[in-house]
Design a protein around this motif. Structure first.
Motif, PDB file in Angstrom:
ATOM      1  N   PHE A   1      11.814  10.714   9.728  1.00 34.78           N
ATOM      2  CA  PHE A   1      10.593  10.836  10.529  1.00 34.78           C
ATOM      3  C   PHE A   1      10.892  10.935  12.021  1.00 34.78           C
ATOM      4  O   PHE A   1      10.241  11.698  12.739  1.00 34.78           O
ATOM      5  CB  PHE A   1       9.628   9.690  10.238  1.00 34.78           C
TER       6      PHE A   1
ATOM      7  N   SER B   1      12.153  14.434  12.519  1.00 28.74           N
ATOM      8  CA  SER B   1      11.059  15.405  12.413  1.00 28.74           C
ATOM      9  C   SER B   1      10.194  15.394  13.667  1.00 28.74           C
ATOM     10  O   SER B   1       9.781  16.445  14.155  1.00 28.74           O
ATOM     11  CB  SER B   1      10.207  15.108  11.179  1.00 28.74           C
ATOM     12  N   CYS B   2       9.924  14.220  14.201  1.00 29.06           N
ATOM     13  CA  CYS B   2       9.159  14.113  15.453  1.00 29.06           C
ATOM     14  C   CYS B   2       9.879  14.877  16.559  1.00 29.06           C
ATOM     15  O   CYS B   2       9.274  15.687  17.273  1.00 29.06           O
ATOM     16  CB  CYS B   2       8.981  12.642  15.825  1.00 29.06           C
TER      17      CYS B   2
ATOM     18  N   TYR C   1       9.625  18.729  16.117  1.00 30.14           N
ATOM     19  CA  TYR C   1       8.354  19.325  16.530  1.00 30.14           C
ATOM     20  C   TYR C   1       8.236  19.383  18.053  1.00 30.14           C
ATOM     21  O   TYR C   1       7.691  20.339  18.604  1.00 30.14           O
ATOM     22  CB  TYR C   1       7.175  18.571  15.924  1.00 30.14           C
TER      23      TYR C   1
ATOM     24  N   LYS D   1       1.689  17.138  14.424  1.00 32.43           N
ATOM     25  CA  LYS D   1       2.706  16.784  13.427  1.00 32.43           C
ATOM     26  C   LYS D   1       3.699  15.781  14.015  1.00 32.43           C
ATOM     27  O   LYS D   1       4.125  14.845  13.335  1.00 32.43           O
ATOM     28  CB  LYS D   1       3.448  18.037  12.945  1.00 32.43           C
TER      29      LYS D   1
ATOM     30  N   ARG E   1       2.166  12.333  13.968  1.00 32.11           N
ATOM     31  CA  ARG E   1       2.183  11.758  12.613  1.00 32.11           C
ATOM     32  C   ARG E   1       3.586  11.254  12.264  1.00 32.11           C
ATOM     33  O   ARG E   1       3.749  10.156  11.719  1.00 32.11           O
ATOM     34  CB  ARG E   1       1.710  12.793  11.590  1.00 32.11           C
ATOM     35  N   CYS E   2       4.599  12.030  12.587  1.00 30.49           N
ATOM     36  CA  CYS E   2       5.977  11.604  12.303  1.00 30.49           C
ATOM     37  C   CYS E   2       6.353  10.376  13.125  1.00 30.49           C
ATOM     38  O   CYS E   2       7.024   9.472  12.618  1.00 30.49           O
ATOM     39  CB  CYS E   2       6.955  12.749  12.568  1.00 30.49           C
TER      40      CYS E   2
ATOM     41  N   ALA F   1       7.685   6.785  11.884  1.00 34.66           N
ATOM     42  CA  ALA F   1       9.093   6.550  12.238  1.00 34.66           C
ATOM     43  C   ALA F   1       9.400   5.115  12.615  1.00 34.66           C
ATOM     44  O   ALA F   1      10.573   4.754  12.693  1.00 34.66           O
ATOM     45  CB  ALA F   1       9.503   7.469  13.395  1.00 34.66           C
TER      46      ALA F   1
ATOM     47  N   ASP G   1      12.636   3.488  11.683  1.00 34.54           N
ATOM     48  CA  ASP G   1      13.777   4.413  11.592  1.00 34.54           C
ATOM     49  C   ASP G   1      14.860   3.957  12.561  1.00 34.54           C
ATOM     50  O   ASP G   1      14.567   3.494  13.656  1.00 34.54           O
ATOM     51  CB  ASP G   1      13.366   5.840  11.999  1.00 34.54           C
TER      52      ASP G   1
END
Length: 147
Positions: free
Chosen positions: A61, A64-65, A68, A84, A87-88, A92, A95
């Motif tokens: 996550f 992915s953040c 984007y 997006k 959301r990530c 996260a 993480d």
């Protein structure tokens, strides 16, 4: 559609006006198109650090953040990419990164080639400050939607 016809995105058309002023439209050949699997152009920038060089050290996550944020401004819909990213970032929390020195330098180099909220969100990712990441991204969404 014939066997020889191919579907390409609009940006892959090459328009030209011939000597008699007729408009000609040719497709770029396959060899001219970017390698969208191994070297997509929206994951390369002026920092010289490819997106994968940073995200390969991150959990899903968080990576992915960052992805984007990295491609924002280089793909189709910036606001969608930023939503997006929010959301990530929300997912996260918890993480953890592999925090070696080369990863920290790469993250800093990429963030240094961004401006405003995107830059600030990337620096906050680097410090795993997910609440701040979300706020910076939401501020950028609001800025883009007001334009």
């Amino acid at each position: 559609m014939s066997d020889k016809a191919k579907v390409v995105p609009f940006a892959s058309f090459d328009f030209a006006v011939s000597e008699d002023k007729a408009v000609a439209c040719d497709f770029f050949s396959i060899d001219d198109s970017p390698d969208m699997v191994n070297e997509p152009p929206h994951y390369k920038d002026a920092s010289g650090v490819g997106c994968t060089e940073v995200v390969k050290h991150m959990m899903f996550f968080g990576g992915s953040c960052f992805k984007y944020l990295y491609r924002c401004g280089n793909k189709w819909d910036d606001v969608e990419d930023l939503k997006k990213a929010v959301r990530c970032a929300e997912l996260a929390d918890g993480d953890r990164f592999i925090t070696d020195e080369s990863w920290l330098r790469a993250m800093y180099q990429v963030a240094s080639h961004r401006d405003g909220n995107i830059r600030d969100a990337m620096f906050a990712i680097r410090c795993q400050q997910w609440g701040d990441v979300i706020e910076f991204i939401k501020a950028e969404i609001a800025r883009l939607e007001s334009e």
